[in-house]
Design a protein around this motif. Structure first.
Motif, PDB file in Angstrom:
ATOM      1  N   THR A  41     -40.672  26.268  58.763  1.00  0.00           N
ATOM      2  CA  THR A  41     -39.471  27.068  57.996  1.00  0.00           C
ATOM      3  C   THR A  41     -38.258  26.977  58.916  1.00  0.00           C
ATOM      4  O   THR A  41     -38.774  26.576  60.348  1.00  0.00           O
ATOM      5  N   PRO A  42     -37.422  27.726  58.163  1.00  0.00           N
ATOM      6  CA  PRO A  42     -35.875  27.644  58.535  1.00  0.00           C
ATOM      7  C   PRO A  42     -35.719  29.023  59.306  1.00  0.00           C
ATOM      8  O   PRO A  42     -35.361  28.654  60.256  1.00  0.00           O
ATOM      9  N   HIS A 109     -41.280  14.344  53.116  1.00  0.00           N
ATOM     10  CA  HIS A 109     -41.057  15.438  54.251  1.00  0.00           C
ATOM     11  C   HIS A 109     -40.200  14.894  55.124  1.00  0.00           C
ATOM     12  O   HIS A 109     -40.704  15.855  56.167  1.00  0.00           O
ATOM     13  N   VAL A 149     -39.221  18.737  56.203  1.00  0.00           N
ATOM     14  CA  VAL A 149     -38.688  19.811  55.485  1.00  0.00           C
ATOM     15  C   VAL A 149     -40.249  20.764  55.485  1.00  0.00           C
ATOM     16  O   VAL A 149     -40.968  20.149  55.179  1.00  0.00           O
ATOM     17  N   TRP A 150     -39.067  21.617  56.138  1.00  0.00           N
ATOM     18  CA  TRP A 150     -39.964  23.062  55.801  1.00  0.00           C
ATOM     19  C   TRP A 150     -39.715  23.433  54.940  1.00  0.00           C
ATOM     20  O   TRP A 150     -39.210  23.302  54.146  1.00  0.00           O
ATOM     21  N   GLU A 153     -37.177  24.054  51.222  1.00  0.00           N
ATOM     22  CA  GLU A 153     -36.423  23.446  51.787  1.00  0.00           C
ATOM     23  C   GLU A 153     -36.816  22.032  50.932  1.00  0.00           C
ATOM     24  O   GLU A 153     -37.712  22.040  49.995  1.00  0.00           O
ATOM     25  N   MET A 154     -35.359  21.521  49.924  1.00  0.00           N
ATOM     26  CA  MET A 154     -36.220  20.519  49.556  1.00  0.00           C
ATOM     27  C   MET A 154     -36.237  18.961  49.323  1.00  0.00           C
ATOM     28  O   MET A 154     -35.348  18.645  50.583  1.00  0.00           O
ATOM     29  N   TYR A 156     -37.336  15.385  49.930  1.00  0.00           N
ATOM     30  CA  TYR A 156     -35.886  13.957  50.076  1.00  0.00           C
ATOM     31  C   TYR A 156     -36.677  13.683  48.490  1.00  0.00           C
ATOM     32  O   TYR A 156     -37.466  13.088  48.543  1.00  0.00           O
TER      33      TYR A 156
END
Ligand code: BJW
Length: 233
Positions: A41-42, A109, A149-150, A153-154, A156
């Motif tokens: 996660t961010p 991801h 991609v955590w 988050e969006m 790709y």
């Protein structure tokens, strides 16, 4: 039944398991050894960047020692020989599909062998460690993070993926537990637009009931057999 022309394939950690890469949700998988909140996660990255870098630096090194298996090679063969539209959407951050030769490929991801600069937004191919805080080759800031991609988050390529799902005659899901969205919703989306749906997995997944057909077994056996079947039809 409409003729088969457009194929969308979704792959998950199960397709790389036989290459020696850990899956996430197995009893001995990555999420048994690490808390998702800490490493994917961010917020976890902001709290403890060194821990997150250690997690991804070790996986980046391991991926470079791994080799594509018969399932990756079979999909690369399908990519080379299939005359219709094809899109392989992988949730995996390893590069085993491309090393097997797949070209019509999208990493939704992100990629382990890429670094994302949190300052300038550029993505750079990266094979070494990020833990020591190297400078971004683009802007010079020491703000590089794993280009993955955590949660929260969006992913790709969503527009390209949904367009391909709308046009798909066949959607095939390989080696994924169906536990993570939006990927877990692709089967319903493909069905909504009239695609047939097939799941190839070691065991029944959370989404198995949504597929027209589920075949259970190891990807290294199921995928080459299915590719042979499609190319001969
Ligand atoms: C074999 C095999 C063999 C083994 N042969 N098979 C509530 C409801 C709905 C959604 C949400 C919700 N709360 C929050 C959300 C959203 C959230 C989410 O889905 N959370 C869930 C926990 C519910 N999703 C997100 O935040 C995503 N972003 C997002 O939604 O943005 C908003 C948006 C809005 C509108 C449109 C689009 C987007 C981002 C998700 C990011 C996921 N990131 C990770 C980490 C990536 C970097 C890294 O690698 O560290 O991605 S998590 C992890 O799970 C990784 C994987 O790609 C992903 C899926 O895992 P996978 O591949 O399925 O692995 P496993 O281990 O689960 O399963 C392996 C399978 O293989 C098993 O079934 C085995 O049986 C099988 N297998 N060996 C064949 N030999």
């Amino acid at each position: 039944m409409r003729p088969l022309r457009n194929i969308v394939i979704l792959t998950g950690a199960g397709i790389s398991a036989e290459s020696g890469i850990d899956t996430f949700r197995a009893a001995d998988g990555l999420w048994e050894q690490h808390r998702i909140e800490d490493v994917a996660t961010p917020e976890g990255f902001r709290r403890d960047p060194a821990l997150v870098h250690r997690f991804y630096d070790a996986r980046r090194a391991a991926v470079q020692r791994a080799k594509p298996n018969p399932a990756h090679r079979a999909l690369a063969r399908l990519d080379a020989e299939w005359p219709g539209a094809l899109l392989i959407v992988t949730q995996n951050v390893d590069d085993l599909h491309e090393r097997a030769g797949a070209r019509r490929l999208l990493h939704m991801h992100g990629e382990l062998l890429s670094a994302l600069c949190a300052a300038c937004g550029e993505r750079h191919r990266w094979t070494g460690a990020l833990g020591a805080g190297p400078a971004c080759p683009g802007c010079g800031c020491a703000a590089l993070r794993p280009d993955v991609v955590w949660f929260g988050e969006m992913p790709y390529g969503m527009e390209r993926i949904y367009t391909a799902l709308q046009q798909a005659d066949l959607f095939v899901s390989i080696g994924t537990s169906g536990a993570v969205y939006p990927a877990a919703g692709f089967v319903a989306e493909a069905r909504r637009w009239g695609a047939r749906t097939l799941e190839l997995n070691l065991e029944e997944s959370e989404g198995s009931a949504l597929f027209d057909e589920t075949r259970l077994g190891r990807a290294g056996e199921l995928v080459p057999a299915w590719v042979e079947e499609v190319l001969k039809a």
